[in-house]
Scaffold this motif. Structure first.
Motif, PDB file in Angstrom:
ATOM      1  N   GLY A   1       0.803  -1.186   0.000  1.00  0.00           N
ATOM      2  CA  GLY A   1       0.000   0.000   0.000  1.00  0.00           C
ATOM      3  C   GLY A   1       0.854   1.262   0.000  1.00  0.00           C
ATOM      4  N   SER A   2       1.937   1.246   0.777  1.00  0.00           N
ATOM      5  CA  SER A   2       2.805   2.420   0.841  1.00  0.00           C
ATOM      6  C   SER A   2       3.498   2.674  -0.494  1.00  0.00           C
ATOM      7  CB  SER A   2       3.867   2.234   1.926  1.00  0.00           C
ATOM      8  OG  SER A   2       3.271   2.152   3.183  1.00  0.00           O
ATOM      9  N   VAL A   3       3.894   1.604  -1.155  1.00  0.00           N
ATOM     10  CA  VAL A   3       4.576   1.750  -2.443  1.00  0.00           C
ATOM     11  C   VAL A   3       3.594   2.265  -3.499  1.00  0.00           C
ATOM     12  CG1 VAL A   3       5.791   0.524  -4.283  1.00  0.00           C
ATOM     13  CG2 VAL A   3       6.325   0.027  -1.899  1.00  0.00           C
ATOM     14  N   LEU A  74      12.874   1.425  -6.620  1.00  0.00           N
ATOM     15  CA  LEU A  74      13.840   0.599  -5.890  1.00  0.00           C
ATOM     16  C   LEU A  74      14.290   1.265  -4.584  1.00  0.00           C
ATOM     17  CD1 LEU A  74      16.024  -0.821  -8.808  1.00  0.00           C
ATOM     18  CD2 LEU A  74      14.249  -1.992  -7.485  1.00  0.00           C
ATOM     19  N   GLY A  75      14.487   2.580  -4.609  1.00  0.00           N
ATOM     20  CA  GLY A  75      14.857   3.301  -3.390  1.00  0.00           C
ATOM     21  C   GLY A  75      13.755   3.241  -2.352  1.00  0.00           C
ATOM     22  N   THR A  76      12.505   3.348  -2.815  1.00  0.00           N
ATOM     23  CA  THR A  76      11.363   3.264  -1.905  1.00  0.00           C
ATOM     24  C   THR A  76      11.255   1.873  -1.306  1.00  0.00           C
ATOM     25  OG1 THR A  76      10.150   5.012  -3.055  1.00  0.00           O
ATOM     26  CG2 THR A  76       8.844   3.455  -1.766  1.00  0.00           C
ATOM     27  N   LEU A  77      11.347   0.850  -2.132  1.00  0.00           N
ATOM     28  CA  LEU A  77      11.264  -0.534  -1.632  1.00  0.00           C
ATOM     29  C   LEU A  77      12.387  -0.845  -0.644  1.00  0.00           C
ATOM     30  CD1 LEU A  77      10.306  -2.411  -4.910  1.00  0.00           C
ATOM     31  CD2 LEU A  77       8.904  -2.217  -2.854  1.00  0.00           C
ATOM     32  N   ALA A  78      13.608  -0.513  -1.017  1.00  0.00           N
ATOM     33  CA  ALA A  78      14.755  -0.818  -0.149  1.00  0.00           C
ATOM     34  C   ALA A  78      14.726   0.004   1.136  1.00  0.00           C
ATOM     35  CB  ALA A  78      16.062  -0.569  -0.906  1.00  0.00           C
ATOM     36  N   GLY A  79      14.310   1.242   1.049  1.00  0.00           N
ATOM     37  CA  GLY A  79      14.297   2.107   2.223  1.00  0.00           C
ATOM     38  C   GLY A  79      13.183   1.811   3.203  1.00  0.00           C
ATOM     39  N   ILE A  84       9.265  -1.955   7.732  1.00  0.00           N
ATOM     40  CA  ILE A  84       8.137  -2.877   7.590  1.00  0.00           C
ATOM     41  C   ILE A  84       8.484  -4.222   8.225  1.00  0.00           C
ATOM     42  CG2 ILE A  84       6.779  -4.196   5.912  1.00  0.00           C
ATOM     43  CD1 ILE A  84       6.916  -1.657   4.101  1.00  0.00           C
ATOM     44  N   LEU A  85       9.704  -4.694   7.991  1.00  0.00           N
ATOM     45  CA  LEU A  85      10.144  -5.956   8.595  1.00  0.00           C
ATOM     46  C   LEU A  85      10.113  -5.870  10.121  1.00  0.00           C
ATOM     47  CD1 LEU A  85      11.325  -8.805   8.272  1.00  0.00           C
ATOM     48  CD2 LEU A  85      13.589  -7.751   8.268  1.00  0.00           C
ATOM     49  N   ALA A  86      10.584  -4.768  10.667  1.00  0.00           N
ATOM     50  CA  ALA A  86      10.577  -4.596  12.125  1.00  0.00           C
ATOM     51  C   ALA A  86       9.156  -4.637  12.674  1.00  0.00           C
ATOM     52  CB  ALA A  86      11.252  -3.282  12.507  1.00  0.00           C
ATOM     53  N   VAL A  87       8.223  -3.963  12.004  1.00  0.00           N
ATOM     54  CA  VAL A  87       6.828  -3.950  12.455  1.00  0.00           C
ATOM     55  C   VAL A  87       6.233  -5.354  12.395  1.00  0.00           C
ATOM     56  CG1 VAL A  87       4.509  -3.132  11.859  1.00  0.00           C
ATOM     57  CG2 VAL A  87       6.413  -1.530  11.923  1.00  0.00           C
ATOM     58  N   VAL A  88       6.523  -6.085  11.331  1.00  0.00           N
ATOM     59  CA  VAL A  88       5.986  -7.441  11.176  1.00  0.00           C
ATOM     60  C   VAL A  88       6.554  -8.374  12.242  1.00  0.00           C
ATOM     61  CG1 VAL A  88       5.983  -9.467   9.663  1.00  0.00           C
ATOM     62  CG2 VAL A  88       5.443  -7.217   8.725  1.00  0.00           C
ATOM     63  N   VAL A  89       7.869  -8.319  12.451  1.00  0.00           N
ATOM     64  CA  VAL A  89       8.502  -9.215  13.432  1.00  0.00           C
ATOM     65  C   VAL A  89       8.003  -8.909  14.840  1.00  0.00           C
ATOM     66  CG1 VAL A  89      10.718  -9.799  14.519  1.00  0.00           C
ATOM     67  CG2 VAL A  89      10.541  -9.702  12.038  1.00  0.00           C
ATOM     68  N   VAL A  90       7.995  -7.640  15.221  1.00  0.00           N
ATOM     69  CA  VAL A  90       7.529  -7.273  16.565  1.00  0.00           C
ATOM     70  C   VAL A  90       6.033  -7.559  16.701  1.00  0.00           C
ATOM     71  CG1 VAL A  90       7.208  -5.357  18.187  1.00  0.00           C
ATOM     72  CG2 VAL A  90       9.371  -5.608  16.976  1.00  0.00           C
ATOM     73  N   GLY A  91       5.262  -7.276  15.664  1.00  0.00           N
ATOM     74  CA  GLY A  91       3.817  -7.559  15.698  1.00  0.00           C
ATOM     75  C   GLY A  91       3.526  -9.039  15.846  1.00  0.00           C
ATOM     76  N   ASN A  92       4.279  -9.866  15.144  1.00  0.00           N
ATOM     77  CA  ASN A  92       4.108 -11.316  15.242  1.00  0.00           C
ATOM     78  C   ASN A  92       4.438 -11.792  16.657  1.00  0.00           C
ATOM     79  OD1 ASN A  92       3.687 -14.032  14.248  1.00  0.00           O
ATOM     80  ND2 ASN A  92       5.919 -14.248  14.302  1.00  0.00           N
ATOM     81  N   GLN A  93       5.525 -11.280  17.213  1.00  0.00           N
ATOM     82  CA  GLN A  93       5.900 -11.682  18.559  1.00  0.00           C
ATOM     83  C   GLN A  93       4.892 -11.170  19.589  1.00  0.00           C
ATOM     84  OE1 GLN A  93       8.135 -13.947  19.227  1.00  0.00           O
ATOM     85  NE2 GLN A  93       7.446 -13.870  21.352  1.00  0.00           N
ATOM     86  N   LEU A  94       4.325  -9.988  19.350  1.00  0.00           N
ATOM     87  CA  LEU A  94       3.291  -9.466  20.246  1.00  0.00           C
ATOM     88  C   LEU A  94       2.074 -10.390  20.246  1.00  0.00           C
ATOM     89  CD1 LEU A  94       2.110  -7.288  22.091  1.00  0.00           C
ATOM     90  CD2 LEU A  94       1.383  -6.063  20.032  1.00  0.00           C
ATOM     91  N   GLN A  95       1.696 -10.844  19.058  1.00  0.00           N
ATOM     92  CA  GLN A  95       0.562 -11.769  18.958  1.00  0.00           C
ATOM     93  C   GLN A  95       0.868 -13.055  19.737  1.00  0.00           C
ATOM     94  OE1 GLN A  95      -0.373 -13.028  14.978  1.00  0.00           O
ATOM     95  NE2 GLN A  95      -2.156 -14.186  15.616  1.00  0.00           N
ATOM     96  N   ARG A  96       2.068 -13.580  19.577  1.00  0.00           N
ATOM     97  CA  ARG A  96       2.455 -14.795  20.317  1.00  0.00           C
ATOM     98  C   ARG A  96       2.421 -14.565  21.825  1.00  0.00           C
ATOM     99  NH1 ARG A  96       7.552 -17.540  17.169  1.00  0.00           N
ATOM    100  NH2 ARG A  96       6.394 -18.121  15.313  1.00  0.00           N
ATOM    101  N   ALA A  97       2.921 -13.407  22.264  1.00  0.00           N
ATOM    102  CA  ALA A  97       2.958 -13.101  23.700  1.00  0.00           C
ATOM    103  C   ALA A  97       1.546 -12.954  24.260  1.00  0.00           C
ATOM    104  CB  ALA A  97       3.767 -11.835  23.946  1.00  0.00           C
TER     105      ALA A  97
END
Length: 136
Positions: A1-3, A74-79, A84-97
């Protein structure tokens, strides 16, 4: 959506042109314009990782300055990917917790959140306080 949003605003900036975008962006345009027009991909990447201007302004200016679509995309995707990865990883762990509030899940969640917060603060401190350099 952001892209998709970034590409839409990039297209609008390209259609509107530099003078129209200058009226919308105001005083922020000069700083963003100098950086983006010189280095395309690297500049877009940098403005995504260390936001020097609002997201929409960067998109409009990049379009108005005719930054190559490939460099912009490419700059938008890489930047944006690390955040986005941090939000997904922390969000997934929050759901598990929340599902299993054991000490292991809570500790891992706290550790991940702390790691990403410190990483972001260090990155911003290192790059966010540096003045934009003019290239020769």
């Amino acid at each position: 959506g952001s892209v998709v949003s970034a590409m839409v605003h990039y297209g609008l900036g390209r259609i509107a042109g530099k003078e129209t975008v200058r009226r919308i962006a105001g005083s922020r345009l000069g700083r963003v314009q100098r950086q983006i027009s010189r280095h395309g991909f690297i500049s877009v990447l940098f403005t995504r990782v260390v936001p020097i201007a609002p997201f929409v302004i960067v998109n409009l200016v990049a379009g108005a300055l005719q930054v190559r679509v490939r460099d912009f995309l490419l700059g938008t995707l890489a930047g944006m990917s690390p955040g986005i990865l941090a939000v997904v990883v922390v969000g997934n762990q929050l759901q598990r917790a929340l599902q299993d509030p054991g000490i292991g899940n809570i500790t891992l969640l706290t550790g991940l959140a702390t790691f990403f917060a410190l990483l972001g603060a260090a990155f911003y401190r290192w790059y966010g306080t540096r003045p934009l350099r003019a290239s020769s």
